[in-house]
Design a protein around this motif. Structure first.
Motif, PDB file in Angstrom:
ATOM      1  N   UNK A 177       0.882  -1.223  -0.009  1.00  0.00           N
ATOM      2  CA  UNK A 177       0.189  -0.195   0.043  1.00  0.00           C
ATOM      3  C   UNK A 177       0.889   1.308  -0.154  1.00  0.00           C
ATOM      4  N   UNK A 178       1.839   1.396   0.971  1.00  0.00           N
ATOM      5  CA  UNK A 178       2.798   2.458   1.082  1.00  0.00           C
ATOM      6  C   UNK A 178       3.956   1.901   1.836  1.00  0.00           C
ATOM      7  N   UNK A 179       4.934   2.916   1.763  1.00  0.00           N
ATOM      8  CA  UNK A 179       6.150   2.654   2.691  1.00  0.00           C
ATOM      9  C   UNK A 179       7.062   3.694   3.169  1.00  0.00           C
ATOM     10  N   UNK A 180       7.674   3.867   4.174  1.00  0.00           N
ATOM     11  CA  UNK A 180       8.337   5.265   4.717  1.00  0.00           C
ATOM     12  C   UNK A 180       9.782   4.637   4.916  1.00  0.00           C
ATOM     13  N   UNK A 181      10.559   5.429   4.666  1.00  0.00           N
ATOM     14  CA  UNK A 181      12.072   5.220   4.898  1.00  0.00           C
ATOM     15  C   UNK A 181      12.279   5.640   6.375  1.00  0.00           C
ATOM     16  N   UNK A 182      13.165   5.066   7.067  1.00  0.00           N
ATOM     17  CA  UNK A 182      13.213   5.331   8.593  1.00  0.00           C
ATOM     18  C   UNK A 182      13.940   6.593   8.881  1.00  0.00           C
ATOM     19  N   UNK A 183      14.119   7.578   7.969  1.00  0.00           N
ATOM     20  CA  UNK A 183      14.494   8.759   8.606  1.00  0.00           C
ATOM     21  C   UNK A 183      13.457   9.946   8.175  1.00  0.00           C
ATOM     22  N   UNK A 184      12.255   9.357   7.594  1.00  0.00           N
ATOM     23  CA  UNK A 184      11.046  10.204   7.512  1.00  0.00           C
ATOM     24  C   UNK A 184      10.329  10.168   8.880  1.00  0.00           C
ATOM     25  N   UNK A 185       9.487  11.242   9.166  1.00  0.00           N
ATOM     26  CA  UNK A 185       8.467  11.216   9.900  1.00  0.00           C
ATOM     27  C   UNK A 185       6.937  11.068   9.366  1.00  0.00           C
ATOM     28  N   UNK A 186       6.893  11.688   8.436  1.00  0.00           N
ATOM     29  CA  UNK A 186       5.453  11.612   7.800  1.00  0.00           C
ATOM     30  C   UNK A 186       5.437  11.209   6.286  1.00  0.00           C
ATOM     31  N   UNK A 187       4.471  10.509   5.844  1.00  0.00           N
ATOM     32  CA  UNK A 187       4.328  10.398   4.352  1.00  0.00           C
ATOM     33  C   UNK A 187       2.891  10.554   3.820  1.00  0.00           C
ATOM     34  N   UNK A 188       2.718  11.314   2.839  1.00  0.00           N
ATOM     35  CA  UNK A 188       1.350  11.396   2.622  1.00  0.00           C
ATOM     36  C   UNK A 188       0.717  10.887   1.086  1.00  0.00           C
ATOM     37  N   UNK A 189      -0.237  10.027   0.862  1.00  0.00           N
ATOM     38  CA  UNK A 189      -0.556   9.752  -0.613  1.00  0.00           C
ATOM     39  C   UNK A 189      -2.002   9.757  -0.556  1.00  0.00           C
ATOM     40  N   UNK A 190      -2.578  10.786  -1.146  1.00  0.00           N
ATOM     41  CA  UNK A 190      -3.996  10.670  -1.437  1.00  0.00           C
ATOM     42  C   UNK A 190      -4.621  10.687   0.100  1.00  0.00           C
ATOM     43  N   UNK A 191      -5.475   9.626   0.281  1.00  0.00           N
ATOM     44  CA  UNK A 191      -6.233   9.267   1.406  1.00  0.00           C
ATOM     45  C   UNK A 191      -5.318   8.706   2.555  1.00  0.00           C
ATOM     46  N   UNK A 192      -4.197   8.492   2.279  1.00  0.00           N
ATOM     47  CA  UNK A 192      -3.033   7.699   3.213  1.00  0.00           C
ATOM     48  C   UNK A 192      -2.184   8.672   3.698  1.00  0.00           C
ATOM     49  N   UNK A 193      -2.176   8.506   5.108  1.00  0.00           N
ATOM     50  CA  UNK A 193      -1.107   9.207   5.992  1.00  0.00           C
ATOM     51  C   UNK A 193      -0.332   8.353   6.691  1.00  0.00           C
ATOM     52  N   UNK A 194       0.931   8.160   6.594  1.00  0.00           N
ATOM     53  CA  UNK A 194       1.771   7.560   7.399  1.00  0.00           C
ATOM     54  C   UNK A 194       2.511   8.406   8.266  1.00  0.00           C
TER      55      UNK A 194
END
Lengths: 111, 115
Positions: free
Chosen positions: A46-63
């Motif tokens: 669905x989505x992924x985030x690199x460990x040096x990031x705090x947040x990632x947004x992709x349309x309706x999804x927020x990690x």
């Protein structure tokens, strides 16, 4: 040791936001993932985030990633019936060259 | 699109039978994996392979073996099926090694029941 934990069930009303939470134990994780499994199907990234990031947004999804607390969350805005699925949190780290999956959270949508 | 095909969606076998689960991917991926999925336990890695004729044990290899004679095909073998191997088995492939931004592409799963 390596461990990824999630609650097993979440029920939300259609149109509300869903927040699925995950905790992990290994602070050396390089990537954290959310996979979705629809009924009768395999898993899809669905989505992924690199460990040096705090947040990632992709349309309706927020990690959101809180490395200090080793906590990862997935927020689905305006939850729809098509979002009904099992959501797996997973972590990977180059030292182990493998991905560790959580137990999965079954998201159900009520009208 | 990447396609990972598992030959059998549903199987019913008897205790002691030999079981073959076949998996084929069509994107020339180097890496292939077998997981089992059980309620409340998530996915657990059984075996994986980074190259033809190469295999490595995952977290729960006991009672299983694998074969990778061709790049596109990865087989999971239960030499003597037991009831505690009743589960959903998922095959996956990836272009690059796990742990380095390697997205896994999954098949639809093979649900095995051992009586």
């Amino acid at each position: 040791g390596e461990d990824v934990e999630q609650s097993l069930f979440l029920s939300v009303r259609e149109g509300d936001s869903s927040v699925i939470n995950c905790t992990y134990t290994d602070s050396s994780s390089t990537y954290l993932y959310w996979y979705k499994q629809e009924p009768g199907a395999g898993l899809q990234l669905l989505t992924y985030i690199f460990s040096n990031m705090d947040m990632k947004q992709d349309q309706r999804l927020t990690v959101l990633l809180n490395k200090k607390d080793k906590h990862l969350s997935l927020r689905i805005a305006d939850t729809q019936t098509g979002d009904s699925a099992i959501y797996f949190c997973a972590e990977s780290y180059s030292s182990a060259s493998k991905i560790i999956f959580g137990s999965g959270t079954r998201l159900s949508i009520r009208p | 699109d990447v396609k990972v095909t598992q030959s059998s969606r549903y199987l019913v076998k008897r205790t002691g039978e030999k079981v073959f689960l076949e998996c084929v991917q069509d994107m020339d991926h180097e890496n292939m994996f077998w997981y089992r999925q059980d309620p409340g336990l998530g996915l657990r890695l059984i075996y994986f392979s980074y190259d033809v004729k190469m295999k490595e044990k995952g977290d729960i290899p006991e009672g299983y073996s694998v074969s990778r004679e061709k790049k596109e095909r990865f087989s999971l073998i239960l030499e003597s099926a037991s009831t505690n191997q009743t589960s959903m088995y998922l095959c996956a492939s990836s272009l690059i090694r796990q742990g380095i931004d390697g997205e896994l592409f999954f098949g639809e799963g093979s649900r095995l029941t051992v009586l």
